[in-house]
Scaffold this active site. Structure first.
Site, PDB file in Angstrom:
ATOM      1  N   ALA A  45       0.838  -1.202   0.000  1.00 34.34           N
ATOM      2  CA  ALA A  45       0.000   0.000   0.000  1.00 34.34           C
ATOM      3  C   ALA A  45       0.877   1.258   0.000  1.00 34.34           C
ATOM      4  O   ALA A  45       0.721   2.139  -0.853  1.00 34.34           O
ATOM      5  CB  ALA A  45      -0.931  -0.014   1.206  1.00 34.34           C
ATOM      6  N   ARG A 338     -12.266 -18.593   4.414  1.00 32.41           N
ATOM      7  CA  ARG A 338     -11.368 -18.954   5.524  1.00 32.41           C
ATOM      8  C   ARG A 338     -12.079 -19.102   6.860  1.00 32.41           C
ATOM      9  O   ARG A 338     -11.767 -19.999   7.646  1.00 32.41           O
ATOM     10  CB  ARG A 338     -10.285 -17.876   5.647  1.00 32.41           C
TER      11      ARG A 338
HETATM   12  C1  LIG Z   1       2.166 -15.037   5.485  1.00 24.14           C
HETATM   13  C2  LIG Z   1       1.177 -14.162   4.786  1.00 24.14           C
HETATM   14  C3  LIG Z   1       0.808 -14.446   3.483  1.00 24.14           C
HETATM   15  C4  LIG Z   1      -0.106 -13.636   2.819  1.00 24.14           C
HETATM   16  N1  LIG Z   1      -0.456 -13.928   1.543  1.00 24.14           N
HETATM   17  C5  LIG Z   1      -1.349 -13.136   0.891  1.00 24.14           C
HETATM   18  C6  LIG Z   1      -1.723 -13.401  -0.447  1.00 24.14           C
HETATM   19  O1  LIG Z   1      -1.260 -14.347  -1.055  1.00 24.14           O
HETATM   20  N2  LIG Z   1      -2.607 -12.578  -1.047  1.00 24.14           N
HETATM   21  C7  LIG Z   1      -3.162 -11.502  -0.420  1.00 24.14           C
HETATM   22  O2  LIG Z   1      -3.943 -10.772  -1.020  1.00 24.14           O
HETATM   23  N3  LIG Z   1      -2.786 -11.211   0.858  1.00 24.14           N
HETATM   24  C8  LIG Z   1      -1.912 -11.996   1.524  1.00 24.14           C
HETATM   25  N4  LIG Z   1      -1.563 -11.707   2.813  1.00 24.14           N
HETATM   26  C9  LIG Z   1      -2.009 -10.436   3.404  1.00 24.14           C
HETATM   27  C10 LIG Z   1      -1.152  -9.296   2.848  1.00 24.14           C
HETATM   28  O3  LIG Z   1       0.172  -9.740   2.703  1.00 24.14           O
HETATM   29  C11 LIG Z   1      -1.145  -8.055   3.723  1.00 24.14           C
HETATM   30  O4  LIG Z   1      -2.452  -7.736   4.112  1.00 24.14           O
HETATM   31  C12 LIG Z   1      -0.574  -6.883   2.982  1.00 24.14           C
HETATM   32  O5  LIG Z   1       0.684  -7.212   2.423  1.00 24.14           O
HETATM   33  C13 LIG Z   1      -0.431  -5.664   3.873  1.00 24.14           C
HETATM   34  O6  LIG Z   1       0.206  -4.657   3.139  1.00 24.14           O
HETATM   35  P1  LIG Z   1       0.351  -3.203   3.726  1.00 24.14           P
HETATM   36  O7  LIG Z   1       1.087  -2.416   2.706  1.00 24.14           O
HETATM   37  O8  LIG Z   1      -0.971  -2.689   4.150  1.00 24.14           O
HETATM   38  O9  LIG Z   1       1.226  -3.366   5.047  1.00 24.14           O
HETATM   39  P2  LIG Z   1       2.643  -4.066   5.334  1.00 24.14           P
HETATM   40  O10 LIG Z   1       3.160  -4.822   4.191  1.00 24.14           O
HETATM   41  O11 LIG Z   1       2.465  -4.760   6.642  1.00 24.14           O
HETATM   42  O12 LIG Z   1       3.621  -2.852   5.527  1.00 24.14           O
HETATM   43  C14 LIG Z   1       3.601  -2.048   6.677  1.00 24.14           C
HETATM   44  C15 LIG Z   1       4.650  -0.986   6.534  1.00 24.14           C
HETATM   45  O13 LIG Z   1       4.462  -0.034   7.556  1.00 24.14           O
HETATM   46  C16 LIG Z   1       5.695   0.244   8.183  1.00 24.14           C
HETATM   47  N5  LIG Z   1       5.389   0.678   9.542  1.00 24.14           N
HETATM   48  C17 LIG Z   1       4.514   0.124  10.425  1.00 24.14           C
HETATM   49  N6  LIG Z   1       4.470   0.856  11.544  1.00 24.14           N
HETATM   50  C18 LIG Z   1       5.310   1.877  11.369  1.00 24.14           C
HETATM   51  C19 LIG Z   1       5.705   2.975  12.175  1.00 24.14           C
HETATM   52  N7  LIG Z   1       5.176   3.176  13.380  1.00 24.14           N
HETATM   53  N8  LIG Z   1       6.632   3.834  11.684  1.00 24.14           N
HETATM   54  C20 LIG Z   1       7.184   3.651  10.431  1.00 24.14           C
HETATM   55  N9  LIG Z   1       6.832   2.646   9.638  1.00 24.14           N
HETATM   56  C21 LIG Z   1       5.913   1.774  10.099  1.00 24.14           C
HETATM   57  C22 LIG Z   1       6.503  -1.009   8.056  1.00 24.14           C
HETATM   58  O14 LIG Z   1       7.866  -0.715   8.157  1.00 24.14           O
HETATM   59  C23 LIG Z   1       6.088  -1.469   6.658  1.00 24.14           C
HETATM   60  O15 LIG Z   1       6.880  -0.799   5.702  1.00 24.14           O
HETATM   61  C24 LIG Z   1      -0.667 -12.519   3.481  1.00 24.14           C
HETATM   62  C25 LIG Z   1      -0.300 -12.249   4.799  1.00 24.14           C
HETATM   63  C26 LIG Z   1       0.585 -13.075   5.460  1.00 24.14           C
HETATM   64  C27 LIG Z   1       0.889 -12.818   6.884  1.00 24.14           C
END
Ligand SMILES: Cc1cc2nc3c(=O)[nH]c(=O)nc-3n(C[C@H](O)[C@H](O)[C@H](O)COP(=O)(O)OP(=O)(O)OC[C@H]3O[C@@H](n4cnc5c(N)ncnc54)[C@H](O)[C@@H]3O)c2cc1C
Length: 667
Positions: A45, A338
């Site tokens: 994201a 799920r």
């Molecule tokens: C093992 C696993 C497998 C998965 N497989 C799938 C799949 O196949 N398909 C699917 O659709 N979804 C899947 N998911 C779910 C999906 O991966 C996540 O929901 C998604 O990647 C989240 O993306 P995000 O960008 O919102 O957050 P994240 O990828 O969690 O990134 C969070 C970011 O925020 C930063 N951050 C957090 N707090 C702070 C702070 N206080 N200060 C500075 N930086 C901070 C971190 O450093 C990181 O860069 C899976 C999840 C898991 C656990």
């Protein structure tokens, strides 16, 4: 009780997003250069949002606590990403993806957001292919698809079991181009500690440089939170160890509402817990349910013999196996959503049929698929279809090409060869549908503060369908926020640089300094993990796969007293002004200890069952979740009011104009 205004545009559902994009305010290219945006998080994201905002011309400052954006938790995503492309010609469409997502979420998501998500899903694949993401292709070179739970079509694009990694490398390369141009300033190893408000608007953050411990003030015209989910409130989860709620919780405490905190996804196919010293659980991707069949023995004597090591699962005849998902849900079989699959596994294990020593495991078996693929391969190659050894070998090769890295991971952790013996799996905490409340523009209830990706509550209602999180994160970052944020920022083109020398920044920094110092000078006796584990146990036992009034009330009071004890007795070694992992953890666990209480309060208030939120008091005769649409067709949006238990509930009522709300059957 005042209600939440989602600011969804008027007009027919199918035209809302197109019309909205065409009518909201824009910032001219020349003026974008005058505007700064902070993006906290570089997962799919945050990275996609940062890259796109910078490409548009805004000055972006991106933050992550890892040593590189590439290490965000998104890299762990295995199975795939959905898109309504209908490449398989199996009847998929924008409407079907929209419908499946609403039904999958048990009619607890916002219709307009979900329709938009389904609409932009196809663009995501084109964008990523253009970046060079190596999605799996079929024999003819076209993009391949597989199926995920809760749907009857194949719409999931994938890159083996490493889809998140490949997508993140794509987004990261787009970010890197902007870092090279100077349009993104990257702050690795920086943790956001608080949000700074000026005249009620988000104008910056206080961040801690995790390498040298120094506090820094950063200003911007808008702040985007892309900090991921909070599944680690359970201590054990499939999330990365560092995933936390701090950024989301800090903005909550500054006025952003927190929505549906109790909506958690417990994923059915994870490697079972092995003991008390474990700090992480491992997912076995849902994609495995395309080919793996889930079962337990029919006879309790066989279960006993397996547990005593006297019988191997391969020795149990077909007629003595209970393929309980296929039995209970013939239409969807092993690919039910799920929440349904997790509860069914728990039901069998609670009834005494669990197949490992603790009684908390079921089988995920590939032998049928190996035989099927093997025979097909032998047929194609004109080989002997009666040769069992050959069939097995050929079948295993196909399975390896599809899921090889997952099988390897399983073997390394469990020390059993899943090509020969069925995997043992059990449900584990995986994803949080709840999160920061946002309106249609992805703005939180704080002007100028946005939340995207898993950090917001957005599109998945009470249960997320597999492969939809990556879709939502990238939709938010590439295709939604870059439009909607302009509407707000168009009012800021004459504001000029925001100073960080104002009292608001000074006071916010001071408050963080005092908070950190308290941990260091506490001189308690227990480690941070000691408290995190205790919190996790309360959450799992009392707010986990099934919930009831008594347990939830106990959880609230136990979390309260655990939090009190934490502040009295936690021991954090080292200093503030140095690299100090234990201090970083203490800050995160302190926030989990508050969120956990709100989580339990939310689960207590919602006396219906829906999706992943199963209240024992509200179930059908067959033990399925029983919704109460008369009283609970709303998003619970909590306003901070001191203690978590004092939070104030504001409702966002849900209206479904386009689809008929039905009983959620997968039979
Ligand atoms: C093992 C696993 C497998 C998965 N497989 C799938 C799949 O196949 N398909 C699917 O659709 N979804 C899947 N998911 C779910 C999906 O991966 C996540 O929901 C998604 O990647 C989240 O993306 P995000 O960008 O919102 O957050 P994240 O990828 O969690 O990134 C969070 C970011 O925020 C930063 N951050 C957090 N707090 C702070 C702070 N206080 N200060 C500075 N930086 C901070 C971190 O450093 C990181 O860069 C899976 C999840 C898991 C656990």
């Amino acid at each position: 009780m005042s209600k939440m205004d989602s600011k969804t545009p008027k007009g027919p559902l199918k035209e809302k997003w197109t019309n909205h994009k065409s009518s909201i305010n824009l910032v001219s290219p020349a003026n974008k250069r005058l505007i700064d945006v902070i993006v906290v998080g570089t997962g799919l994201a945050g990275a996609s949002a940062s890259a796109t905002l910078a490409e548009l011309g805004y000055n972006v400052k991106s933050f992550c606590f890892q040593d590189s954006p590439r290490r965000a938790h998104s890299i762990a995503a295995q199975g795939g990403i959905n898109a309504a492309k209908n490449y398989q010609g199996d009847g998929d469409s924008t409407y079907r993806l929209f419908y499946d997502t609403i039904k999958g979420g048990d009619y607890r998501s916002r219709e307009e957001n979900v329709y938009r998500l389904a609409e932009v899903s196809a663009n995501i694949i084109d964008q990523c292919v253009a970046q060079g993401v190596p999605f799996a292709r079929d024999y003819g070179g076209l993009l391949d698809n597989r199926s995920f739970g809760g749907v009857l079509v194949s719409r999931t694009f994938y890159a083996k079991g490493q889809t998140g990694q490949q997508l993140l490398l794509g987004a990261y390369s787009a970010m890197n181009r902007q870092i090279g141009r100077g349009k993104i300033k990257m702050y690795n190893r920086h943790e956001m500690m608080d949000l700074v408000l000026v005249d009620g608007r988000a104008r910056g953050i206080i961040a801690r440089n995790l390498v040298n411990g120094k506090l820094e003030r950063h200003s911007a015209h808008a702040v985007v939170i892309a900090s991921g989910g909070y599944g680690n409130v359970f201590f054990l989860s499939t999330n990365a160890m560092g995933s936390n709620v701090t950024a989301a919780w800090k903005i909550h405490k500054k006025g952003a509402h927190f929505a549906n905190p109790c909506f958690t996804q417990i994923h059915p196919t994870c490697i079972p817990v092995s003991g008390d010293h474990q700090s992480k659980l491992t997912l076995m991707s849902e994609s495995l349910r395309n080919d793996g069949r889930i079962w337990v023995p029919k006879n309790i004597e066989d279960v006993k013999a397996i547990r005593e090591g006297k019988l191997s699962p391969a020795e149990i005849e077909e007629e003595n196996r209970d393929y309980y998902l296929e039995r209970r849900y013939p239409a969807f079989g092993n690919l039910v959503p799920r929440d349904v699959a997790s509860r069914a596994a728990k039901e069998r294990c609670d009834a005494g049929y669990g197949v490992n020593k603790t009684g908390e495991a079921v089988y995920l078996d590939f032998s049928s698929a190996i035989e099927r693929y093997g025979k097909e391969e032998a047929h194609v190659k004109g080989l002997n279809e009666e040769d069992k050894v050959l069939i097995k070998k050929l079948g295993q090769q196909i399975i390896k090409s599809k899921y090889g890295n997952l099988f390897q991971m399983y073997e390394k952790i469990v020390d059993q060869n899943p090509y020969e013996t069925p995997m043992m799996i059990y449900p584990a905490v995986h994803y949080t549908m709840g999160g920061v409340w946002v309106d249609y523009n992805l703005m939180t209830s704080i002007p100028g503060c946005y939340a995207i990706g898993e950090a917001n509550f957005s599109d998945h209602g009470a249960n997320r369908l597999g492969a939809s999180a990556l879709m939502q994160g990238l939709a938010d970052g590439y295709f939604v926020l870059p439009y909607t944020i302009g509407d707000y920022l168009s009012g800021d083109i004459r504001t000029g640089k925001i100073s960080t020398d104002t009292p608001e920044f000074v006071l916010a920094e001071e408050a963080v300094r005092v908070r950190l110092a308290k941990f260091i000078y506490n001189k308690g006796e227990h480690s941070v993990d000691y408290y995190h584990k205790k919190l996790g146990k309360i959450m799992w036992n009392k707010c986990g796969m099934s919930r009831n009034e008594k347990d939830l009330k106990e959880a609230i009071s136990e979390i309260k007293s655990l939090r009190k004890n934490f502040y009295e007795s936690v021991k954090v070694p080292g200093r503030v002004d140095e690299f100090n992992e234990e201090l970083a953890k203490a800050v995160r666990v302190a926030d989990f200890l508050e969120l956990g209480e709100l989580f339990a309060k939310d689960a207590l208030e919602r006396t219906e069952s829906c999706g992943g939120h199963f209240r024992e008091e509200s179930q059908t005769l067959e033990g399925e979740a029983l919704r109460d649409d008369d009283f609970f067709n709303f998003v619970s949006s909590w306003k901070y009011n001191g203690e978590p238990s004092e939070a104030i509930l504001r409702k966002e009522m849900l209206y479904y104009e386009e689809i008929e709300v039905k009983t959620r059957s997968y039979k």
